[in-house]
Design an enzyme around this catalytic site. Structure first.
Site, short mmCIF file in Angstrom:
data_model
loop_
_atom_site.label_atom_id
_atom_site.label_comp_id
_atom_site.label_asym_id
_atom_site.label_seq_id
_atom_site.Cartn_x
_atom_site.Cartn_y
_atom_site.Cartn_z
CB SER A 1 -0.96 0.03 1.05
OG SER A 1 -1.70 -0.98 1.26
CG ASP A 2 3.35 2.63 3.22
OD1 ASP A 2 2.87 3.67 3.62
OD2 ASP A 2 3.68 1.53 4.03
CG LEU A 3 6.70 0.16 -1.78
CD1 LEU A 3 7.57 -0.95 -1.98
CD2 LEU A 3 7.47 1.35 -1.15
#
Length: 409
Positions: free
Chosen positions: A178-180
């Site tokens: 999700s972050d990337l």
């Protein structure tokens, strides 16, 4: 710095993963990325991961997770809680094209560093806010981390052992997807906003990006079955709901993945296994038939592959153009001849270790090519340099700011 974005300056106020990942991408493209960090502690990621060793083999304070997302940047330390620190950031924003931040919604407004305040200072500023839940909505003020968005965005419902089998249940992806994903969306949005500014409007704008939104959008290829027909996708482990054979198979010394997604590939697989007649059986003659009868098909393939090693099967499968791959650990990833040929590992200089190996950017531009000559910065390494170069402060003023602990030299 040179490169496609060599005329662009990015003021990076972000921490942890999503924002720094986007900042690193822009830095790879040649932008001058100025990373603003807290004096004394810096980005939270400076405390995560394996320690880098210096030239003498001693552990340093630099850690692998920070190193993975912060190359191609300069670091300046500024205390945003101090009015003079806020003023410095406003001045830097006035000399920047992009501001990247991932503070909780509303936090920067307390310091006069929100978009509405800074566009008065620099109307051409592209201001990208990355938050867990976005600038609006009932969850907008809540903190959020990758694990939550994998859960809420549907990733875990798709990942893991199928119901009814040992170990069944939702699983997280093995890296902070999700972050990337959000970092990639941020990069795309910033580039689009810069293009719009420079070719259409002449003005910057605010980009409101939520990690939850980004993760939901990224799973759309799976979610469409629900939106179109009300059908919920289910966990299938290593397999597929759409094609067969598609998944992992045991060999004598480990597992390989096979993804024979069409009739030609399946026929070639059958030839490799010395069972060409399988492709002509009615129950295995088409993709829908193989999916409907995969409980019969998969054990046949498994039995044919199990007695010979991976090194026997992989050359044959590649020669037959059957999509297949061994399951690698990272030591095997970086020894693979294709990875080595593509030069995905780059070696860059580092002030403590002499050199540092990093995973390179997968984009290969013909003109100008990407350069790797700016390592992840030490905390505050470029404070004086940036204040002198960008804001034209003299040595006495730079020293005064350090003495007042507005910055750290």
């Amino acid at each position: 710095m040179s490169g496609i974005l060599s005329k662009i300056r990015v003021l990076d106020l972000s921490r942890v993963l999503s924002g720094p990942w986007a900042g690193q991408m822009l830095g790879d493209f040649g932008a001058d990325v100025i990373k603003v960090e807290r004096p004394g502690t810096g980005d939270d990621l400076r405390d995560q991961g394996a320690r880098l060793k210096d030239l003498s083999g001693n552990e340093t304070g630099e850690r692998s997770t920070f190193l993975s997302t912060n190359r191609a940047k300069r670091s300046i330390t500024i205390d945003l809680a101090k009015p003079e620190g806020q003023a410095l950031v406003r001045e830097l924003a006035a000399h920047s094209d992009v501001l990247l931040e991932n503070y909780k919604t509303g936090d920067l407004k307390r310091y006069g560093l929100d978009y509405d305040s800074l566009r008065e200072v620099n109307p051409k500023l592209v201001y990208c806010s990355i938050t867990g839940f976005g600038q609006t909505g009932p969850y907008r003020e809540l903190p959020g981390y990758d694990l939550l968005f994998q859960a809420m965005g549907g990733v875990m419902s798709l990942t893991g052992v199928p119901d009814g089998q040992p170990g069944a249940g939702p699983q997280r992806a093995g890296y902070p997807v999700s972050d990337l994903t959000s970092g990639f969306y941020a990069t795309i949005g910033i580039l689009a906003a810069l293009h719009h500014r420079d070719t259409v409007s002449g003005r910057g704008q605010h980009i409101d990006l939520a990690l939850l939104d980004a993760q939901v959008a990224a799973t759309s290829s799976m979610a469409m079955s629900y939106l179109v027909a009300g059908q919920l996708p289910v966990r299938v482990g290593m397999g597929s709901q759409l094609v067969a054979p598609y998944g992992d198979f045991d060999c004598a010394d480990g597992k390989i993945m096979i993804a024979a997604s069409n009739d030609k590939q399946f026929a070639q697989l059958c030839k490799v296994m010395a069972r060409p007649e399988l492709a002509r059986e009615e129950r295995f003659s088409s993709v829908p038939q193989r999916v409907a009868n995969k409980q019969a098909l998969l054990p046949i393939i498994a039995d044919l592959l199990k007695d010979k090693p991976i090194d026997h099967w992989m050359p044959l499968l590649r020669e037959a153009v059957v999509p297949a791959a061994p399951i690698y650990d990272f030591d095997q990833v970086y020894e693979d001849p294709q990875i080595r040929h593509r030069e995905l590992v780059k070696t860059i200089p580092h002030p403590l270790s002499g050199t540092l190996k990093v995973v390179g950017n997968p984009l290969n531009f013909s003109e100008p090519p990407l350069e790797y000559n700016r390592p992840p910065p030490l905390l505050g390494e470029h404070t004086a340099e940036i204040l002198r170069e960008v804001l034209s402060l003299d040595d006495a003023e730079i020293e005064r700011l350090a003495q007042q602990k507005v910055t750290a030299a």
